[in-house]
Scaffold this motif. Sequence first.
Motif, mmCIF file in Angstrom:
data_model
loop_
_atom_site.group_PDB
_atom_site.id
_atom_site.type_symbol
_atom_site.label_atom_id
_atom_site.label_comp_id
_atom_site.label_asym_id
_atom_site.label_seq_id
_atom_site.Cartn_x
_atom_site.Cartn_y
_atom_site.Cartn_z
ATOM 1 N N LYS A 144 0.836 -1.191 0.000
ATOM 2 C CA LYS A 144 0.000 0.000 0.000
ATOM 3 C C LYS A 144 0.873 1.243 0.000
ATOM 4 C CE LYS A 144 -2.031 -1.084 3.790
ATOM 5 N NZ LYS A 144 -2.936 -1.019 4.964
ATOM 6 N N ALA A 145 0.253 2.370 -0.359
ATOM 7 C CA ALA A 145 0.980 3.635 -0.332
ATOM 8 C C ALA A 145 1.272 4.033 1.107
ATOM 9 C CB ALA A 145 0.162 4.717 -1.027
ATOM 10 N N ALA A 146 2.422 4.658 1.321
ATOM 11 C CA ALA A 146 2.802 5.151 2.637
ATOM 12 C C ALA A 146 2.511 6.645 2.721
ATOM 13 C CB ALA A 146 4.281 4.891 2.905
ATOM 14 N N VAL A 147 2.137 7.093 3.913
ATOM 15 C CA VAL A 147 1.872 8.502 4.161
ATOM 16 C C VAL A 147 2.664 8.914 5.400
ATOM 17 C CG1 VAL A 147 0.134 10.270 4.611
ATOM 18 C CG2 VAL A 147 -0.443 8.296 3.173
ATOM 19 N N CYS A 148 3.361 10.035 5.312
ATOM 20 C CA CYS A 148 4.189 10.523 6.419
ATOM 21 C C CYS A 148 3.837 11.981 6.673
ATOM 22 C CB CYS A 148 5.664 10.366 6.060
ATOM 23 S SG CYS A 148 6.833 10.794 7.370
ATOM 24 N N SER A 149 3.434 12.282 7.903
ATOM 25 C CA SER A 149 3.027 13.637 8.234
ATOM 26 C C SER A 149 3.317 13.906 9.701
ATOM 27 C CB SER A 149 1.531 13.826 7.946
ATOM 28 O OG SER A 149 1.136 15.171 8.121
ATOM 29 N N GLY A 150 3.421 15.186 10.059
ATOM 30 C CA GLY A 150 3.633 15.557 11.451
ATOM 31 C C GLY A 150 4.950 15.045 12.005
ATOM 32 N N ALA A 151 4.881 14.317 13.119
ATOM 33 C CA ALA A 151 6.079 13.786 13.776
ATOM 34 C C ALA A 151 6.872 12.894 12.833
ATOM 35 C CB ALA A 151 5.682 13.009 15.028
ATOM 36 N N CYS A 152 6.190 12.195 11.950
ATOM 37 C CA CYS A 152 6.862 11.310 10.990
ATOM 38 C C CYS A 152 7.789 12.093 10.075
ATOM 39 C CB CYS A 152 5.820 10.550 10.178
ATOM 40 S SG CYS A 152 6.500 9.468 8.904
ATOM 41 N N THR A 153 7.356 13.280 9.634
ATOM 42 C CA THR A 153 8.182 14.081 8.744
ATOM 43 C C THR A 153 9.464 14.514 9.441
ATOM 44 O OG1 THR A 153 6.192 14.857 7.608
ATOM 45 C CG2 THR A 153 8.202 16.118 7.250
ATOM 46 N N TYR A 154 9.347 14.879 10.720
ATOM 47 C CA TYR A 154 10.547 15.240 11.472
ATOM 48 C C TYR A 154 11.474 14.044 11.633
ATOM 49 C CZ TYR A 154 9.125 19.981 12.646
ATOM 50 O OH TYR A 154 8.802 21.312 12.567
ATOM 51 N N ALA A 155 10.924 12.866 11.862
ATOM 52 C CA ALA A 155 11.756 11.664 11.941
ATOM 53 C C ALA A 155 12.460 11.411 10.608
ATOM 54 C CB ALA A 155 10.896 10.465 12.333
ATOM 55 N N TYR A 156 11.723 11.579 9.517
ATOM 56 C CA TYR A 156 12.293 11.388 8.173
ATOM 57 C C TYR A 156 13.507 12.287 7.954
ATOM 58 C CZ TYR A 156 12.651 12.212 3.117
ATOM 59 O OH TYR A 156 13.129 12.405 1.846
ATOM 60 N N PHE A 157 13.435 13.542 8.425
ATOM 61 C CA PHE A 157 14.536 14.481 8.226
ATOM 62 C C PHE A 157 15.815 14.037 8.924
ATOM 63 C CE2 PHE A 157 11.319 18.136 7.589
ATOM 64 C CZ PHE A 157 11.327 17.947 6.222
ATOM 65 N N GLY A 158 15.728 13.080 9.843
ATOM 66 C CA GLY A 158 16.915 12.595 10.535
ATOM 67 C C GLY A 158 17.786 11.689 9.694
ATOM 68 N N GLY A 159 17.283 11.170 8.590
ATOM 69 C CA GLY A 159 18.087 10.277 7.767
ATOM 70 C C GLY A 159 19.315 10.982 7.200
ATOM 71 N N LEU A 160 20.457 10.326 7.265
ATOM 72 C CA LEU A 160 21.644 10.899 6.618
ATOM 73 C C LEU A 160 21.403 10.979 5.120
ATOM 74 C CD1 LEU A 160 24.591 11.864 6.733
ATOM 75 C CD2 LEU A 160 25.288 9.454 6.549
ATOM 76 N N TYR A 161 20.835 9.902 4.574
ATOM 77 C CA TYR A 161 20.398 9.879 3.179
ATOM 78 C C TYR A 161 18.878 9.779 3.190
ATOM 79 C CZ TYR A 161 25.316 8.832 2.458
ATOM 80 O OH TYR A 161 26.680 8.884 2.468
ATOM 81 N N ARG A 162 18.211 10.641 2.427
ATOM 82 C CA ARG A 162 16.749 10.731 2.460
ATOM 83 C C ARG A 162 16.217 10.617 1.039
ATOM 84 N NH1 ARG A 162 19.183 14.594 5.203
ATOM 85 N NH2 ARG A 162 18.794 16.147 3.578
ATOM 86 N N TRP A 163 15.432 9.578 0.794
ATOM 87 C CA TRP A 163 14.894 9.361 -0.550
ATOM 88 C C TRP A 163 13.531 10.024 -0.674
ATOM 89 C CZ3 TRP A 163 17.413 7.208 -4.633
ATOM 90 C CH2 TRP A 163 18.655 6.623 -4.351
ATOM 91 N N ALA A 164 13.357 10.776 -1.753
ATOM 92 C CA ALA A 164 12.080 11.437 -2.013
ATOM 93 C C ALA A 164 10.997 10.390 -2.257
ATOM 94 C CB ALA A 164 12.206 12.359 -3.224
ATOM 95 N N PRO A 165 9.747 10.709 -1.945
ATOM 96 C CA PRO A 165 8.669 9.736 -2.145
ATOM 97 C C PRO A 165 8.493 9.388 -3.616
ATOM 98 C CG PRO A 165 7.790 11.918 -1.612
ATOM 99 C CD PRO A 165 9.262 11.981 -1.391
ATOM 100 N N THR A 166 8.107 8.151 -3.859
ATOM 101 C CA THR A 166 7.860 7.682 -5.222
ATOM 102 C C THR A 166 6.473 7.065 -5.290
ATOM 103 O OG1 THR A 166 8.854 5.526 -4.710
ATOM 104 C CG2 THR A 166 10.310 7.211 -5.643
ATOM 105 N N GLY A 167 5.984 6.889 -6.513
ATOM 106 C CA GLY A 167 4.679 6.258 -6.701
ATOM 107 C C GLY A 167 3.580 7.044 -6.003
ATOM 108 N N SER A 168 2.773 6.340 -5.219
ATOM 109 C CA SER A 168 1.654 6.973 -4.514
ATOM 110 C C SER A 168 1.995 7.387 -3.090
ATOM 111 C CB SER A 168 0.457 6.002 -4.473
ATOM 112 O OG SER A 168 0.034 5.665 -5.780
ATOM 113 N N ASP A 169 3.247 7.184 -2.670
ATOM 114 C CA ASP A 169 3.644 7.604 -1.324
ATOM 115 C C ASP A 169 3.575 9.125 -1.219
ATOM 116 O OD1 ASP A 169 4.113 4.968 -0.771
ATOM 117 O OD2 ASP A 169 6.287 5.097 -1.049
ATOM 118 N N ARG A 170 3.241 9.626 -0.003
ATOM 119 C CA ARG A 170 3.078 11.065 0.176
ATOM 120 C C ARG A 170 3.692 11.505 1.501
ATOM 121 N NH1 ARG A 170 -2.763 13.165 -0.167
ATOM 122 N NH2 ARG A 170 -3.160 11.484 1.325
#
Length: 369
Positions: free
Chosen positions: A126-152
Amino acid sequence: MACRGLLLLIAGLAGTVPAHGTTARGSGNATPPRMVIQVNDDRMTVMIAGAPQIYLYGVIDADAPQRFETLVKSGKISPGSDVYLNSVQGDLAAGMALGRLFRAGAMTTHLGTPRHKGRAGYRGIKAAVCSGACTYAYFGGLYRWAPTGSDRISLIRHQAAGAAPNQSESGEADAYLKSMGIDLDGLALAPTPPGDSPTWLTADQMTVAGLANNGRLPLKTKSWLLPPAPFLDLQQDDRDGSHRLVLQCRPGSVTLTAYDLVGAPRARQIVAHETRSYFEVDRQEVLVEPRGAARAVDDAVVITRPYPPAELGHLLSSHSLGAWVGGRRSAFRYGATFVLYPARHAIKDFYNACWRAAPWPVKPSPKKG
């Protein structure tokens, strides 16, 4: 390593965590929804993906960072892992704490959902959705891949201005973003209605603003522009290692050298399988040499070529420059490609310095008529 591919549903290190943040029933007491941590580190996953895959999904609860850190300290989550996120609810402080753990472990963040095995085999992803606290967690990645497909992925409108949802947390959130090298001011966002409406980001917006780097850190440049031997050193760090390209100008010659720092054993292995080595300008092969031109020197694969001084001008308008070792099989190709536009001014300065130090003959323009 034993084949795990298991779902680590932990409360501290005991009990179970309801999947996808659902509420537990049966005892009469509701258990608050909590984030699920799934570790896929079986041999097949690591061989295909190149790293263990860690899936975090559901509500980011206040204890999620502690549970994640426990798994890191126990060795069940290793440095350099791929972390896949799918969450639209959660505690902002916990999201930032997770992000700090990701960065400390040089982990890579993606959006994604795990596959679940049913009677008919694995169900579709299924498509993944990241918002709020999740977005801040995402920013912690040393390497960060932009969303693809239906992910948002989204920012809350006031977050896009650099503030956290709670003003009392805004200072901590701003300090966190700064420590992660994230600048939300670089986003070109369309006007949104007032309130807490999420602003959904496109992959292009994220890569242009530097919120996603797709496995590649910013290009570093170093140069010496004085005669008699100006040089330009480009360094690119990515998930495959550290790569350097050095242009050295001397009277009568220019030398182009590539260094892939992969460790001594790996360097010897790559050179042992070499059948040819070459450079690429805008993905077109140049300076091709047969077996033996690439060398293993200490912990690096080294490729050196004389570079025609008259061709330096082409680099001013070229999009990319790469160096590669090829093997007997077309699938074996090792090296890196440098995107040159971040170094455009440095290349121009080197070109001018090289011309001043050792000017080369200029071909006369063809006469008209």
